[in-house]
Structure formats: structure tokens, C-alpha cells
Design an enzyme around this catalytic site. Structure first.
Site, PDB file in Angstrom:
ATOM      1  N   ASN A 129       5.045  19.614  -3.192  1.00 37.50           N
ATOM      2  CA  ASN A 129       4.843  20.824  -3.997  1.00 37.50           C
ATOM      3  C   ASN A 129       4.453  20.460  -5.417  1.00 37.50           C
ATOM      4  O   ASN A 129       4.729  19.359  -5.894  1.00 37.50           O
ATOM      5  CB  ASN A 129       6.107  21.686  -4.021  1.00 37.50           C
ATOM      6  CG  ASN A 129       7.311  20.994  -4.638  1.00 37.50           C
ATOM      7  OD1 ASN A 129       8.192  20.524  -3.907  1.00 37.50           O
ATOM      8  ND2 ASN A 129       7.382  20.920  -5.958  1.00 37.50           N
ATOM      9  N   ALA A 130       3.805  21.381  -6.083  1.00 37.80           N
ATOM     10  CA  ALA A 130       3.567  21.250  -7.525  1.00 37.80           C
ATOM     11  C   ALA A 130       4.829  21.699  -8.248  1.00 37.80           C
ATOM     12  O   ALA A 130       5.560  22.566  -7.771  1.00 37.80           O
ATOM     13  CB  ALA A 130       2.383  22.111  -7.945  1.00 37.80           C
ATOM     14  N   THR A 131       5.114  21.092  -9.396  1.00 39.57           N
ATOM     15  CA  THR A 131       6.282  21.446 -10.196  1.00 39.57           C
ATOM     16  C   THR A 131       5.834  21.933 -11.563  1.00 39.57           C
ATOM     17  O   THR A 131       5.059  21.258 -12.248  1.00 39.57           O
ATOM     18  CB  THR A 131       7.220  20.237 -10.370  1.00 39.57           C
ATOM     19  OG1 THR A 131       7.671  19.802  -9.084  1.00 39.57           O
ATOM     20  CG2 THR A 131       8.429  20.607 -11.227  1.00 39.57           C
ATOM     21  N   LYS A 156       6.827  24.939  -7.224  1.00 38.57           N
ATOM     22  CA  LYS A 156       8.210  25.090  -7.681  1.00 38.57           C
ATOM     23  C   LYS A 156       8.209  25.361  -9.174  1.00 38.57           C
ATOM     24  O   LYS A 156       7.577  24.641  -9.944  1.00 38.57           O
ATOM     25  CB  LYS A 156       9.039  23.844  -7.377  1.00 38.57           C
ATOM     26  CG  LYS A 156      10.505  23.991  -7.786  1.00 38.57           C
ATOM     27  CD  LYS A 156      11.367  22.873  -7.253  1.00 38.57           C
ATOM     28  CE  LYS A 156      11.287  21.629  -8.100  1.00 38.57           C
ATOM     29  NZ  LYS A 156      12.301  20.614  -7.690  1.00 38.57           N
ATOM     30  N   LYS A 158      10.507  26.235 -12.725  1.00 40.29           N
ATOM     31  CA  LYS A 158      11.807  26.182 -13.384  1.00 40.29           C
ATOM     32  C   LYS A 158      12.187  27.564 -13.907  1.00 40.29           C
ATOM     33  O   LYS A 158      11.384  28.255 -14.543  1.00 40.29           O
ATOM     34  CB  LYS A 158      11.775  25.186 -14.549  1.00 40.29           C
ATOM     35  CG  LYS A 158      11.561  23.741 -14.128  1.00 40.29           C
ATOM     36  CD  LYS A 158      12.758  23.192 -13.376  1.00 40.29           C
ATOM     37  CE  LYS A 158      12.603  21.711 -13.066  1.00 40.29           C
ATOM     38  NZ  LYS A 158      13.764  21.162 -12.333  1.00 40.29           N
ATOM     39  N   ASN A 186      18.447  24.788 -11.784  1.00 36.65           N
ATOM     40  CA  ASN A 186      19.234  23.646 -12.269  1.00 36.65           C
ATOM     41  C   ASN A 186      20.666  24.041 -12.627  1.00 36.65           C
ATOM     42  O   ASN A 186      21.241  23.559 -13.615  1.00 36.65           O
ATOM     43  CB  ASN A 186      18.564  22.976 -13.460  1.00 36.65           C
ATOM     44  CG  ASN A 186      17.294  22.231 -13.073  1.00 36.65           C
ATOM     45  OD1 ASN A 186      16.196  22.643 -13.442  1.00 36.65           O
ATOM     46  ND2 ASN A 186      17.430  21.151 -12.332  1.00 36.65           N
ATOM     47  N   GLU A 210      16.560  26.788  -5.700  1.00 39.85           N
ATOM     48  CA  GLU A 210      17.227  25.498  -5.782  1.00 39.85           C
ATOM     49  C   GLU A 210      18.308  25.516  -6.865  1.00 39.85           C
ATOM     50  O   GLU A 210      18.048  25.950  -7.988  1.00 39.85           O
ATOM     51  CB  GLU A 210      16.179  24.431  -6.086  1.00 39.85           C
ATOM     52  CG  GLU A 210      16.672  23.009  -6.082  1.00 39.85           C
ATOM     53  CD  GLU A 210      15.534  22.030  -6.316  1.00 39.85           C
ATOM     54  OE1 GLU A 210      15.761  21.037  -7.037  1.00 39.85           O
ATOM     55  OE2 GLU A 210      14.410  22.257  -5.807  1.00 39.85           O
ATOM     56  N   ASP A 233      21.078  20.799  -5.239  1.00 36.14           N
ATOM     57  CA  ASP A 233      20.459  19.594  -5.786  1.00 36.14           C
ATOM     58  C   ASP A 233      21.528  18.794  -6.522  1.00 36.14           C
ATOM     59  O   ASP A 233      22.148  17.892  -5.958  1.00 36.14           O
ATOM     60  CB  ASP A 233      19.294  19.960  -6.702  1.00 36.14           C
ATOM     61  CG  ASP A 233      18.620  18.742  -7.321  1.00 36.14           C
ATOM     62  OD1 ASP A 233      19.005  17.605  -7.011  1.00 36.14           O
ATOM     63  OD2 ASP A 233      17.697  18.912  -8.140  1.00 36.14           O
ATOM     64  N   LYS A 253      17.419  12.703  -4.172  1.00 32.11           N
ATOM     65  CA  LYS A 253      16.586  11.849  -5.028  1.00 32.11           C
ATOM     66  C   LYS A 253      16.954  10.395  -4.793  1.00 32.11           C
ATOM     67  O   LYS A 253      18.128  10.058  -4.597  1.00 32.11           O
ATOM     68  CB  LYS A 253      16.755  12.237  -6.492  1.00 32.11           C
ATOM     69  CG  LYS A 253      16.232  13.648  -6.789  1.00 32.11           C
ATOM     70  CD  LYS A 253      16.387  14.014  -8.249  1.00 32.11           C
ATOM     71  CE  LYS A 253      15.632  15.302  -8.585  1.00 32.11           C
ATOM     72  NZ  LYS A 253      16.192  16.478  -7.931  1.00 32.11           N
TER      73      LYS A 253
END
Length: 351
Positions: A129-131, A156, A158, A186, A210, A233, A253
Site C-alpha cells: 500500500n501507499a502510506t 493508508k 494517518k 497510532n 489500524e 500494531d 515489523k
């Protein structure tokens, strides 16, 4: 074994804004692990203190302890080298750097790709995916439009910031109805804030949220009360979280997992709960991204992973760092996404 450690700084083309703060530069620790026959394996440690709580200095100190214990090792196996490091540190990023270097070296010795060593039938392409960071709505929409034009099928974004709805609306309008949209808070919301925010944002067509909140039971509460898929996450580092089944998906990760071996073990545990597995980069360097790409290929992940992050660095910053006979820019060039996928390196070594 001779371990060499080097700190490098890589500037991002644009600062990345998220609920935990903003990052404009990534400082990494590159490692070279050479054995008695002169074969070198490369790895990296890329802690990001505002995100994972691990200071670069602590990671460097851990690698120095690894250097000391490995210096007295002769004719040992990779597993023995890792055990020696684990005996002197519990910093996962440091252990992960050694693990990457050992896989890189073993792959070169065997003349096979890392993915080919992990499984007999890895994917040749990994969907990504692009972030997009927490930019103002106009800039976020432009980045999203460019991503869709480049062939990304998932974006994705933020969130967890004051202007979330305007940003989400602008991005959805930019990418149209056919590109999947994920949101990453986050852990910036409380449970009530998450429920309200997701209820407000879900009409824009949200595929997954997420880390809307931190904590196993908080994530479970949000997941159980909303129809949108929820992923953990940061919470995946909480003891028992991955096995809890509290989320629909688990984002992993390579650094926080302690390298390739740890990443595979965590993914296997997550799958045992029937959770989907997503891999992502914390704006890692090319070696970290390559390691995760090999694991994604070995796991045959069909969900887009967040590994298309190398283009977020200034090209000159990558080109300025030498690694062996090449630069980090040369390595990054082999991991350029095309039509929303990254080609899995098929040559010996990580990349």
C-alpha cells in the site's frame, strides 16, 4: 565473527506526521557481519523512539555488546550467534540487525534468495500500500492521487489528528471509489473517541482501521462494536496480544520482531488466531524493507503490506550512503513498487 556498526542519517523528502508526533529524519544503524572466510552479511537496526520507545543509543549499546560476544566466536552457526546476542541484550532491533545479517550471509553462501530459503514456493511479487502522513487535506489528496495513478490499489492514511474528516474526505475524492482506504491512528484515540471517529469516517469507505487505541481489551472493545476491520500494531508488543484474538488483523515489523526469524514466528502465532497478517515498515532502510519483503513472499500474503516507504526518503540521502560496492540508493532502486507491488529479490542476499 567481526561485527562492524555504523550510524547513518536519512532525511525524508517531507516530514511524516502521525498521532505520536512528526519525523523528518531517520537515523539507522547499519551492521556488517564478517566471518573467518571473509563472507560479509549486512543488516540494519531502525528503532524509532517516538513510535516504539527504543532509543537509538540503547540499540547501539546493545549492538556493541553483541560485537563483544561475537568477537570470541569461531566456526559457530548462525543460531549460536543469535543466542550469544540474546544472552547480552533484549533489544529486538539489535537482535534483528544480527538476524538480517546472518540471513544475508547464509543466502550468499547458498547462492539462493532469502525467500527461497524460507519456503519452496514464495510469491514473486508482494502487494503493497501507499502510506500518506497527516498532511493538510490538499497535500494529502495530491499524494493520494499520485499513488492511485501509480497503480496502488490500497492507500493508508494517518489519522488521530484534528483535521481527520477533511483529510479523509479529500483523499477519498482523490482516489475514487475503487482504491481501498485504510486509516492508521497510532493509538491516538480513547475508546469513545475511536468509536465516534470511526463512525464519522466509515461512510468514506474505510477498509481497515489500524491501532485505533492502545491495549488488548480496548482494541477488542472497538473491534466488537464496529463493522470496520480493526488491526493492532503497537499493541502487538504487549505480552499476550498477538495470541489474544482481539483484532481482525495484526501488523508486524521486522525490527520490533527481532528479525526475520522472529517475524515469521509472530506471523504464525497471529494466523493461529485466524487474524490476517500485515507487514509494515517504520520508515526502515532498504535492508529492513527487503527483509520484510522476503517474509511477505514466504508467507504468501495477499493483503497489501506497508512496505512501499523507501520513496519517502530524499534520493540524495540514500545515494550518499555506501554499502559494500553499492549505495543505499542502488538497493532502494530494486524495491521500487510497480502497479502496487514490489518484486521479490531473486538473487542471493537480502537484496
Amino acid at each position: 565473527m567481526d561485527l562492524r556498526i555504523r550510524e547513518v542519517a536519512l532525511r525524508l523528502a517531507q516530514p511524516m506526521r502521525a498521532a505520536w508526533g512528526e519525523v523528518a529524519e531517520r537515523r539507522l544503524l547499519l551492521v556488517e557481519l564478517e566471518d573467518d572466510d571473509g563472507l560479509i552479511g549486512y543488516g540494519e537496526a531502525a528503532p524509532l523512539e517516538p513510535y516504539d520507545g527504543v532509543a537509538l543509543a540503547a540499540c547501539a549499546a546493545a549492538l556493541e555488546r553483541c560485537r563483544a560476544t561475537l568477537a570470541g566466536m569461531r566456526d559457530g552457526t548462525g543460531a549460536e550467534a543469535l543466542e550469544r546476542c540474546r544472552a547480552v541484550t533484549d533489544v529486538p532491533h539489535a537482535i534483528g540487525a544480527i538476524d538480517m545479517a546472518l540471513w544475508d550471509r547464509a543466502s550468499r553462501r547458498e547462492g539462493r534468495s532469502v525467500a527461497g530459503m524460507l519456503t519452496d514456493d514464495p510469491f514473486r511479487w508482494v502487494p503493497v500500500n501507499a502510506t500518506i502522513g497527516g498532511h493538510d487535506p490538499e497535500d494529502a489528496a495530491e499524494y493520494a492521487r499520485e499513488s492511485a495513478d501509480a497503480g496502488f490499489e490500497t492507500v493508508k492514511l494517518k489519522v488521530g489528528l484534528p483535521d481527520d474528516e477533511e483529510r479523509v474526505r479529500a483523499v477519498r475524492e482523490a482516489i475514487g471509489p475503487d482504491v481501498a482506504l485504510r486509516l492508521d491512528a497510532n493509538g491516538g484515540w480513547t475508546v469513545n473517541e475511536a468509536l465516534q471517529a470511526i463512525d464519522t469516517l466509515s461512510p468514506y469507505g474505510v477498509e481497515l482501521v489500524e491501532e485505533p487505541v492502545h491495549g488488548i481489551e480496548r482494541i477488542r472493545t472497538v473491534r466488537d462494536r464496529l463493522p470496520v476491520r480493526v488491526a493492532m500494531d503497537e499493541t502487538a508488543d504487549v505480552p499476550g496480544a498477538i495470541a489474544s484474538g482481539a483484532a481482525d488483523a495484526v501488523v508486524l515489523k521486522v525490527g520490533r520482531s527481532g528479525g526475520i526469524g522472529g517475524l515469521l514466528a509472530r506471523a504464525t502465532l497471529a494466523r493461529s488466531t485466524r487474524a490476517d497478517v500485515l507487514l509494515a515498515s517504520a520508515w526502515d532502510g532498504p535492508l529492513g524493507v527487503a527483509a520484510a519483503v522476503h517474509v511477505a513472499a514466504a508467507l504468501r500474503l495477499r493483503d497489501a503490506s506497508g512496505l512501499a516507504t523507501l520513496s519517502l526518503f530524499e534520493p540524495a540521502a540514500l545515494d550518499a550512503v555506501a554499502l559494500g560496492d553499492e549505495s543505499l540508493g542502488d538497493l532502494a532502486g530494486r524495491l521500487v513498487p510497480r502497479d502496487g507491488t514490489i518484486s521479490v529479490p531473486r538473487t542471493p542476499g537480502l537484496i
